[in-house]
Design a protein around this motif. Structure first.
Motif, PDB file in Angstrom:
ATOM      1  N   HIS A 133      -1.038  -5.994 -10.479  1.00  0.00           N
ATOM      2  CA  HIS A 133      -2.404  -5.487 -11.013  1.00  0.00           C
ATOM      3  C   HIS A 133      -2.483  -4.386 -10.354  1.00  0.00           C
ATOM      4  O   HIS A 133      -1.951  -4.088  -9.322  1.00  0.00           O
ATOM      5  CB  HIS A 133      -3.590  -6.416 -10.798  1.00  0.00           C
ATOM      6  CG  HIS A 133      -3.780  -6.753  -9.356  1.00  0.00           C
ATOM      7  ND1 HIS A 133      -3.152  -7.466  -8.580  1.00  0.00           N
ATOM      8  CD2 HIS A 133      -4.886  -6.558  -8.499  1.00  0.00           C
ATOM      9  CE1 HIS A 133      -3.484  -7.615  -7.392  1.00  0.00           C
ATOM     10  NE2 HIS A 133      -4.601  -7.110  -7.333  1.00  0.00           N
ATOM     11  N   HIS A 144      -4.158 -13.785  -3.897  1.00  0.00           N
ATOM     12  CA  HIS A 144      -5.220 -13.013  -3.109  1.00  0.00           C
ATOM     13  C   HIS A 144      -5.238 -13.086  -1.602  1.00  0.00           C
ATOM     14  O   HIS A 144      -6.112 -13.170  -0.854  1.00  0.00           O
ATOM     15  CB  HIS A 144      -6.644 -13.236  -3.676  1.00  0.00           C
ATOM     16  CG  HIS A 144      -7.349 -11.992  -3.594  1.00  0.00           C
ATOM     17  ND1 HIS A 144      -8.990 -12.411  -3.366  1.00  0.00           N
ATOM     18  CD2 HIS A 144      -7.412 -10.892  -2.843  1.00  0.00           C
ATOM     19  CE1 HIS A 144      -9.625 -11.126  -3.283  1.00  0.00           C
ATOM     20  NE2 HIS A 144      -8.519 -10.507  -2.759  1.00  0.00           N
ATOM     21  N   ASP A 148      -3.022 -11.416  -7.396  1.00  0.00           N
ATOM     22  CA  ASP A 148      -4.381 -11.815  -6.625  1.00  0.00           C
ATOM     23  C   ASP A 148      -5.207 -12.730  -7.752  1.00  0.00           C
ATOM     24  O   ASP A 148      -6.433 -12.649  -7.629  1.00  0.00           O
ATOM     25  CB  ASP A 148      -5.061 -10.417  -6.208  1.00  0.00           C
ATOM     26  CG  ASP A 148      -4.603  -9.988  -5.005  1.00  0.00           C
ATOM     27  OD1 ASP A 148      -3.729 -10.742  -4.253  1.00  0.00           O
ATOM     28  OD2 ASP A 148      -4.981  -8.817  -4.868  1.00  0.00           O
ATOM     29  N   HIS A 162      -4.612  -2.752  -8.048  1.00  0.00           N
ATOM     30  CA  HIS A 162      -5.119  -2.444  -6.587  1.00  0.00           C
ATOM     31  C   HIS A 162      -4.014  -1.835  -5.672  1.00  0.00           C
ATOM     32  O   HIS A 162      -2.649  -2.195  -5.743  1.00  0.00           O
ATOM     33  CB  HIS A 162      -5.635  -3.729  -6.189  1.00  0.00           C
ATOM     34  CG  HIS A 162      -6.995  -4.175  -6.617  1.00  0.00           C
ATOM     35  ND1 HIS A 162      -7.379  -5.448  -6.713  1.00  0.00           N
ATOM     36  CD2 HIS A 162      -7.960  -3.334  -7.055  1.00  0.00           C
ATOM     37  CE1 HIS A 162      -8.712  -5.324  -7.315  1.00  0.00           C
ATOM     38  NE2 HIS A 162      -9.085  -4.325  -7.386  1.00  0.00           N
ATOM     39  N   SER A 163      -4.393  -0.909  -5.027  1.00  0.00           N
ATOM     40  CA  SER A 163      -3.325  -0.343  -4.091  1.00  0.00           C
ATOM     41  C   SER A 163      -2.666  -1.028  -3.108  1.00  0.00           C
ATOM     42  O   SER A 163      -1.487  -0.625  -2.633  1.00  0.00           O
ATOM     43  CB  SER A 163      -4.099   0.894  -3.283  1.00  0.00           C
ATOM     44  OG  SER A 163      -4.963   0.209  -2.514  1.00  0.00           O
ATOM     45  N   ASP A 164      -2.944  -2.136  -2.794  1.00  0.00           N
ATOM     46  CA  ASP A 164      -2.404  -3.196  -1.869  1.00  0.00           C
ATOM     47  C   ASP A 164      -1.232  -3.783  -2.625  1.00  0.00           C
ATOM     48  O   ASP A 164      -0.321  -4.333  -1.972  1.00  0.00           O
ATOM     49  CB  ASP A 164      -3.178  -3.847  -1.018  1.00  0.00           C
ATOM     50  CG  ASP A 164      -3.738  -5.130  -2.036  1.00  0.00           C
ATOM     51  OD1 ASP A 164      -4.430  -4.490  -2.940  1.00  0.00           O
ATOM     52  OD2 ASP A 164      -4.061  -6.261  -1.769  1.00  0.00           O
ATOM     53  N   THR A 168      -7.817   5.390  -9.900  1.00  0.00           N
ATOM     54  CA  THR A 168      -7.728   5.821  -8.535  1.00  0.00           C
ATOM     55  C   THR A 168      -6.328   6.916  -8.701  1.00  0.00           C
ATOM     56  O   THR A 168      -5.627   6.674  -9.361  1.00  0.00           O
ATOM     57  CB  THR A 168      -7.196   4.449  -7.602  1.00  0.00           C
ATOM     58  OG1 THR A 168      -6.078   3.758  -8.483  1.00  0.00           O
ATOM     59  CG2 THR A 168      -8.549   3.677  -7.492  1.00  0.00           C
ATOM     60  N   HIS A 197      -6.664   1.756 -14.153  1.00  0.00           N
ATOM     61  CA  HIS A 197      -7.734   2.126 -12.839  1.00  0.00           C
ATOM     62  C   HIS A 197      -7.748   3.644 -12.686  1.00  0.00           C
ATOM     63  O   HIS A 197      -6.899   4.208 -13.045  1.00  0.00           O
ATOM     64  CB  HIS A 197      -7.031   1.291 -11.656  1.00  0.00           C
ATOM     65  CG  HIS A 197      -7.811   0.905 -10.578  1.00  0.00           C
ATOM     66  ND1 HIS A 197      -9.111   0.805 -10.941  1.00  0.00           N
ATOM     67  CD2 HIS A 197      -7.969   0.558  -9.295  1.00  0.00           C
ATOM     68  CE1 HIS A 197     -10.000   0.359  -9.826  1.00  0.00           C
ATOM     69  NE2 HIS A 197      -8.859   0.180  -8.791  1.00  0.00           N
ATOM     70  N   ASN A 226      -8.707  -8.684 -10.145  1.00  0.00           N
ATOM     71  CA  ASN A 226      -7.715  -9.412  -9.574  1.00  0.00           C
ATOM     72  C   ASN A 226      -7.258 -10.481 -10.638  1.00  0.00           C
ATOM     73  O   ASN A 226      -6.088 -10.951 -10.750  1.00  0.00           O
ATOM     74  CB  ASN A 226      -8.348 -10.340  -8.418  1.00  0.00           C
ATOM     75  CG  ASN A 226      -8.395  -9.322  -7.092  1.00  0.00           C
ATOM     76  OD1 ASN A 226      -7.651  -8.243  -6.898  1.00  0.00           O
ATOM     77  ND2 ASN A 226      -9.348 -10.024  -6.300  1.00  0.00           N
ATOM     78  N   GLU A 256       0.932  -1.212  -0.050  1.00  0.00           N
ATOM     79  CA  GLU A 256      -0.084  -0.063   0.010  1.00  0.00           C
ATOM     80  C   GLU A 256       0.751   1.299   0.012  1.00  0.00           C
ATOM     81  O   GLU A 256       2.067   1.275   0.403  1.00  0.00           O
ATOM     82  CB  GLU A 256      -0.802  -0.096   1.310  1.00  0.00           C
ATOM     83  CG  GLU A 256      -2.145  -0.709   1.076  1.00  0.00           C
ATOM     84  CD  GLU A 256      -3.186  -0.428   0.415  1.00  0.00           C
ATOM     85  OE1 GLU A 256      -3.284   0.895  -0.064  1.00  0.00           O
ATOM     86  OE2 GLU A 256      -4.352  -0.929   0.476  1.00  0.00           O
TER      87      GLU A 256
END
Ligand SMILES: [Zn+2]
Length: 295
Positions: free
Chosen positions: A92, A214, A189, A94-96, A122, A120, A169, A66
């Motif tokens: 990918h 994941h 993930d 996603h922020s994590d 974000t 994305h 994911n 993150e």
């Protein structure tokens, strides 16, 4: 100047030059100054993934946790005397997984950056794109089945195998890292849809070490997939008391029934595997699955 004086001066110069050279060499060395060892570090970044792979002064990073874990990742790379990265993979958006990547790209010269073909909306993803532009990096899309050399090891991409997915994911980039007779499978993930494709494509998915996809979710790590990988060790990268109930009981049950040795970053901190091409060692004892884990 006398002949002796000249000789002394020359000797001092030679020593100075030698000292400076060895010092600057040292700065570029990674922690594993041993040759012929591949190390895979699952860095404890709380909920998320960040994996450093080192081999014979080569370094590679898969994900960077993150945004709030960016300092943890950079400090870890610094402590391991990393000065440049041969490969960086953002599995990918996603922020994590990509949260800390902008900071890493701003700090470390990177030879090759791999990202999947998906965007994305974000701020985190925009920050990553800014860092890519600022550092004049190109994005390489993973090409399935293509082998890349990494010191004495090689890695190949096994996912993603489609251009479009319903779930973000499933865009996760997956690699199989092979060194001698040992191997590691890292899939971000990737969910069951992606797992089915990997099986359908008949990739050799067998691996000694599987990073459970994941964060140990039951949306991933399906039975047929675990059959194909048949790992000895499984690593779960996750945060304590996370909001998702990771790792899921179904996954932990599978681990127990299959007698797979489990390692968890939330319980055990950073986990480091080392392979000499024949044998694998781990810096921690495996985690003992409890009744609570499988309820
Ligand atoms: Zn994740």
């Amino acid at each position: 100047m006398s002949r002796v004086g000249g000789l002394i001066l020359l000797t001092v110069l030679v020593i100075l030059i030698y000292y400076n050279n060895s010092k600057s060499d040292k700065d570029t060395y990674s922690s594993s100054e041993r040759t012929g060892i591949v190390e895979v570090h699952f860095i404890d970044v709380g909920q998320g993934d960040a994996i450093l792979i080192e081999a014979d002064n080569h370094a590679m990073l898969v994900d960077a946790g993150e945004n709030y874990a960016e300092r943890v990742v950079i400090d870890y790379l610094e402590a391991n005397h990393i000065s440049r990265l041969d490969y960086v993979i953002g599995t990918h958006p996603h922020s994590d997984h990509i949260g800390g990547l902008d900071g890493v790209l701003n700090r470390y010269p990177t030879d090759r950056l791999f990202l999947p073909s998906v965007t994305h909306t974000t701020k985190t993803f925009e920050n990553l794109l800014d860092a890519i532009e600022d550092n004049q990096l190109n994005i390489t899309k993973p090409d399935m089945g293509q082998a890349y050399s990494f010191g004495p090891a090689t890695f190949t991409f096994v996912a993603p195998n489609s251009d479009e997915y319903e779930e973000m994911n499933d865009y996760s980039i997956g690699i199989k890292l092979t060194y001698g007779s040992t191997s590691f499978l890292l899939l971000g993930d990737a969910g069951k849809a992606s797992e089915q494709e990997m099986l359908k494509n008949h990739y050799d998915l067998s691996a000694d070490v599987l990073k459970l996809s994941h964060h140990g979710s039951s949306d991933s790590n399906s039975e047929p997939f675990l059959d194909a990988v048949d790992p000895t060790y499984a690593v779960i990268s996750l945060g304590k008391d996370n909001d998702y109930g990771h790792p899921h009981a179904e996954t932990m049950k599978e681990m127990m029934e299959r007698e797979i040795k489990v390692y968890r970053t939330d319980q055990q901190g950073t986990i480091i595997f080392a392979s000499d091409g024949k044998n694998i060692s781990v810096n921690k004892e495996n985690y003992l699955i409890t009744e609570e884990d499988i309820k």
